[in-house]
Design a protein around this motif. Structure first.
Motif, PDB file in Angstrom:
ATOM      1  N   VAL A 168       1.428 -14.712   5.396  1.00  0.00           N
ATOM      2  CA  VAL A 168       1.256 -13.339   5.859  1.00  0.00           C
ATOM      3  C   VAL A 168       1.272 -13.275   7.380  1.00  0.00           C
ATOM      4  O   VAL A 168       1.714 -12.286   7.978  1.00  0.00           O
ATOM      5  N   GLY A 169       0.807 -14.327   8.025  1.00  0.00           N
ATOM      6  CA  GLY A 169       0.759 -14.349   9.479  1.00  0.00           C
ATOM      7  C   GLY A 169       2.122 -14.305  10.141  1.00  0.00           C
ATOM      8  O   GLY A 169       2.235 -14.045  11.338  1.00  0.00           O
ATOM      9  N   LYS A 170       3.186 -14.531   9.367  1.00  0.00           N
ATOM     10  CA  LYS A 170       4.532 -14.521   9.923  1.00  0.00           C
ATOM     11  C   LYS A 170       5.283 -13.221   9.618  1.00  0.00           C
ATOM     12  O   LYS A 170       6.469 -13.094   9.932  1.00  0.00           O
ATOM     13  N   VAL A 171       4.596 -12.267   8.994  1.00  0.00           N
ATOM     14  CA  VAL A 171       5.239 -10.987   8.667  1.00  0.00           C
ATOM     15  C   VAL A 171       5.370 -10.145   9.932  1.00  0.00           C
ATOM     16  O   VAL A 171       4.414 -10.006  10.697  1.00  0.00           O
ATOM     17  N   VAL A 172       6.538  -9.587  10.166  1.00  0.00           N
ATOM     18  CA  VAL A 172       6.805  -8.758  11.344  1.00  0.00           C
ATOM     19  C   VAL A 172       7.205  -7.360  10.878  1.00  0.00           C
ATOM     20  O   VAL A 172       8.047  -7.212   9.978  1.00  0.00           O
ATOM     21  N   PHE A 173       6.596  -6.341  11.479  1.00  0.00           N
ATOM     22  CA  PHE A 173       6.942  -4.960  11.174  1.00  0.00           C
ATOM     23  C   PHE A 173       7.701  -4.367  12.355  1.00  0.00           C
ATOM     24  O   PHE A 173       7.291  -4.514  13.506  1.00  0.00           O
ATOM     25  N   GLU A 174       8.795  -3.693  12.058  1.00  0.00           N
ATOM     26  CA  GLU A 174       9.614  -3.079  13.098  1.00  0.00           C
ATOM     27  C   GLU A 174       9.152  -1.627  13.291  1.00  0.00           C
ATOM     28  O   GLU A 174       9.324  -0.791  12.408  1.00  0.00           O
ATOM     29  N   PRO A 175       8.568  -1.290  14.438  1.00  0.00           N
ATOM     30  CA  PRO A 175       8.084   0.075  14.652  1.00  0.00           C
ATOM     31  C   PRO A 175       9.235   1.054  14.874  1.00  0.00           C
ATOM     32  O   PRO A 175      10.293   0.679  15.380  1.00  0.00           O
ATOM     33  N   GLU A 176       9.003   2.306  14.483  1.00  0.00           N
ATOM     34  CA  GLU A 176       9.944   3.385  14.754  1.00  0.00           C
ATOM     35  C   GLU A 176       9.262   4.381  15.686  1.00  0.00           C
ATOM     36  O   GLU A 176       8.077   4.668  15.539  1.00  0.00           O
ATOM     37  N   TYR A 177      10.021   4.916  16.638  1.00  0.00           N
ATOM     38  CA  TYR A 177       9.454   5.824  17.631  1.00  0.00           C
ATOM     39  C   TYR A 177      10.114   7.191  17.541  1.00  0.00           C
ATOM     40  O   TYR A 177      11.314   7.297  17.265  1.00  0.00           O
ATOM     41  N   LYS A 178       9.315   8.217  17.772  1.00  0.00           N
ATOM     42  CA  LYS A 178       9.825   9.579  17.872  1.00  0.00           C
ATOM     43  C   LYS A 178       9.473  10.101  19.253  1.00  0.00           C
ATOM     44  O   LYS A 178       8.289  10.183  19.605  1.00  0.00           O
ATOM     45  N   GLU A 179      10.470  10.439  20.023  1.00  0.00           N
ATOM     46  CA  GLU A 179      10.271  10.832  21.421  1.00  0.00           C
ATOM     47  C   GLU A 179      10.219  12.357  21.577  1.00  0.00           C
ATOM     48  O   GLU A 179      10.527  13.113  20.668  1.00  0.00           O
ATOM     49  N   GLY A 180       9.806  12.782  22.770  1.00  0.00           N
ATOM     50  CA  GLY A 180       9.841  14.191  23.118  1.00  0.00           C
ATOM     51  C   GLY A 180       8.740  15.032  22.509  1.00  0.00           C
ATOM     52  O   GLY A 180       8.908  16.242  22.318  1.00  0.00           O
ATOM     53  N   LEU A 181       7.595  14.442  22.209  1.00  0.00           N
ATOM     54  CA  LEU A 181       6.496  15.167  21.589  1.00  0.00           C
ATOM     55  C   LEU A 181       5.554  15.743  22.644  1.00  0.00           C
ATOM     56  O   LEU A 181       5.546  15.313  23.801  1.00  0.00           O
ATOM     57  N   ASP A 182       4.750  16.692  22.231  1.00  0.00           N
ATOM     58  CA  ASP A 182       3.767  17.322  23.108  1.00  0.00           C
ATOM     59  C   ASP A 182       2.713  16.293  23.502  1.00  0.00           C
ATOM     60  O   ASP A 182       2.106  15.654  22.645  1.00  0.00           O
ATOM     61  N   ALA A 183       2.465  16.143  24.790  1.00  0.00           N
ATOM     62  CA  ALA A 183       1.512  15.138  25.272  1.00  0.00           C
ATOM     63  C   ALA A 183       0.090  15.416  24.801  1.00  0.00           C
ATOM     64  O   ALA A 183      -0.735  14.498  24.740  1.00  0.00           O
ATOM     65  N   ASP A 184      -0.212  16.664  24.465  1.00  0.00           N
ATOM     66  CA  ASP A 184      -1.574  17.004  24.038  1.00  0.00           C
ATOM     67  C   ASP A 184      -1.832  16.679  22.567  1.00  0.00           C
ATOM     68  O   ASP A 184      -2.977  16.684  22.119  1.00  0.00           O
ATOM     69  N   GLU A 185      -0.785  16.403  21.798  1.00  0.00           N
ATOM     70  CA  GLU A 185      -0.964  16.076  20.388  1.00  0.00           C
ATOM     71  C   GLU A 185      -1.558  14.677  20.241  1.00  0.00           C
ATOM     72  O   GLU A 185      -1.283  13.782  21.038  1.00  0.00           O
ATOM     73  N   HIS A 186      -2.363  14.499  19.206  1.00  0.00           N
ATOM     74  CA  HIS A 186      -2.926  13.178  18.945  1.00  0.00           C
ATOM     75  C   HIS A 186      -3.396  13.102  17.497  1.00  0.00           C
ATOM     76  O   HIS A 186      -3.719  14.120  16.877  1.00  0.00           O
ATOM     77  N   GLY A 187      -3.432  11.892  16.954  1.00  0.00           N
ATOM     78  CA  GLY A 187      -3.902  11.705  15.583  1.00  0.00           C
ATOM     79  C   GLY A 187      -3.091  10.666  14.840  1.00  0.00           C
ATOM     80  O   GLY A 187      -2.127  10.088  15.367  1.00  0.00           O
ATOM     81  N   THR A 188      -3.491  10.434  13.593  1.00  0.00           N
ATOM     82  CA  THR A 188      -2.845   9.429  12.750  1.00  0.00           C
ATOM     83  C   THR A 188      -2.647   9.984  11.349  1.00  0.00           C
ATOM     84  O   THR A 188      -3.533  10.647  10.806  1.00  0.00           O
ATOM     85  N   THR A 189      -1.477   9.721  10.777  1.00  0.00           N
ATOM     86  CA  THR A 189      -1.174  10.123   9.406  1.00  0.00           C
ATOM     87  C   THR A 189      -0.798   8.883   8.604  1.00  0.00           C
ATOM     88  O   THR A 189       0.049   8.100   9.031  1.00  0.00           O
ATOM     89  N   VAL A 190      -1.444   8.717   7.452  1.00  0.00           N
ATOM     90  CA  VAL A 190      -1.148   7.602   6.549  1.00  0.00           C
ATOM     91  C   VAL A 190      -0.540   8.176   5.273  1.00  0.00           C
ATOM     92  O   VAL A 190      -1.084   9.110   4.684  1.00  0.00           O
ATOM     93  N   LYS A 191       0.595   7.618   4.860  1.00  0.00           N
ATOM     94  CA  LYS A 191       1.240   8.051   3.624  1.00  0.00           C
ATOM     95  C   LYS A 191       1.270   6.886   2.635  1.00  0.00           C
ATOM     96  O   LYS A 191       1.725   5.787   2.970  1.00  0.00           O
ATOM     97  N   LEU A 192       0.780   7.139   1.438  1.00  0.00           N
ATOM     98  CA  LEU A 192       0.799   6.143   0.363  1.00  0.00           C
ATOM     99  C   LEU A 192       1.922   6.510  -0.591  1.00  0.00           C
ATOM    100  O   LEU A 192       1.906   7.589  -1.197  1.00  0.00           O
ATOM    101  N   ARG A 193       2.898   5.605  -0.743  1.00  0.00           N
ATOM    102  CA  ARG A 193       4.071   5.872  -1.583  1.00  0.00           C
ATOM    103  C   ARG A 193       4.223   4.801  -2.656  1.00  0.00           C
ATOM    104  O   ARG A 193       3.644   3.738  -2.570  1.00  0.00           O
ATOM    105  N   ARG A 194       5.077   5.122  -3.639  1.00  0.00           N
ATOM    106  CA  ARG A 194       5.283   4.238  -4.795  1.00  0.00           C
ATOM    107  C   ARG A 194       3.914   3.883  -5.368  1.00  0.00           C
ATOM    108  O   ARG A 194       3.534   2.731  -5.504  1.00  0.00           O
TER     109      ARG A 194
END
Length: 280
Positions: A168-194
């Motif tokens: 498990v220590g060798k697992v790498v996740f590739e992040p995805e970025y979304k640009e151009g968002l409002d600087a005042d926005e903040h928070g976290t969303t978790v989605k459980l699928r399958r």
């Protein structure tokens, strides 16, 4: 040393055996992130419809044992979503804090026991909560954004993909970025699928009761919603409420500090309510 992939199942799938327990962990993450509000979108009717379809398919197969669970995944479009308005994370924090499997807050001293604002004593202790999603789903997606930044970061964790690695220590996740968002926005969303068929068989009332037991007494600055319903304790008339001999907080809780192994003091807020019981 390496971390065998079997630990992922032991600490994720087997430890969090109900969807209610999984939700508690992610809501607690929101509390630790100084969120004021956490919202859980849980499509109970759609989930039950898909569960019935999958179980009916399983029954048609030869050798099916109705006593055994069915854990085939539901379609990916049927998802549970947990959103909070906490401080969020940048990618470095995802890597050094969220994805760390065992973050020992004791070694961080008193500072490690507090949230970023310093106003809350954090709920998370052992750093295993991020595995809670695998108790209910095969895919966990985290999208998070820091206030002051103009981009969000999304990381997808796939149980099957992780399980294909020996370490498990060798697992790498590739992040995805979304640009151009409002600087005042903040928070976290978790989605459980399958979603795992029989891991999410709890009724709406059972899930709500689990959340009530864990979050109904958190005061006025932290609200949890299951759909449109606020998670709060039912009105109860107590014969007597004991809050201890120490100072009391504004919302009626007694406050004490407990010494933990002579390393640090841990604040505790509590009260005990006694209800009238009539013998039948």
């Amino acid at each position: 040393m390496s971390i065998h992939v079997g630990m992922l199942e032991a600490l994720g799938v087997n430890m969090y055996t109900s969807v209610g327990q999984s939700l508690v962990e992610f809501i607690a993450n929101g509390f630790d992130a100084d969120a004021k509000k956490v919202e859980v979108e849980f499509p109970f009717e759609e989930i039950e419809k898909e569960r019935k379809r999958i179980r009916d398919q399983a029954k048609e197969k030869s050798g099916f044992d109705h006593k055994q669970g069915v854990y085939d995944p539901l379609p990916p479009e049927v998802e549970i979503v947990i959103s909070d308005d906490g401080h969020g994370m940048i990618v470095d924090e995802i890597e050094t804090k969220f994805l760390v499997l065992s973050r020992n807050r004791r070694k961080e001293g008193a500072e490690g026991q507090k949230s970023e604002s310093g106003n809350r004593t954090v709920m998370g202790r052992k750093g295993l909560g991020k595995l809670a999603g695998f108790g209910a789903a095969q895919e966990v997606e985290i999208c998070t954004k820091r206030k002051g930044e103009t981009y969000s970061t999304t990381v997808k964790m796939d149980f099957e993909e992780i399980s294909s690695k020996e370490d498990v220590g060798k697992v790498v996740f590739e992040p995805e970025y979304k640009e151009g968002l409002d600087a005042d926005e903040h928070g976290t969303t978790v989605k459980l699928r399958r979603l795992r068929c029989d891991s999410i068989k709890a009724s709406e009332s059972a899930v709500l009761n689990t959340l009530v037991r864990n979050f109904a007494h958190f005061g006025t600055d932290f609200d949890v919603f299951l759909g449109t319903q606020k998670v709060e304790a039912p009105e109860v008339d107590y014969e007597f409420v004991y809050v201890g001999d120490g100072p009391n907080s504004a919302d009626g809780f007694g406050e004490i500090e407990i010494n933990v192994e002579d390393e640090f003091t841990y604040p505790v807020r509590a009260w005990v309510g006694f209800r009238y019981h009539k013998e039948h």
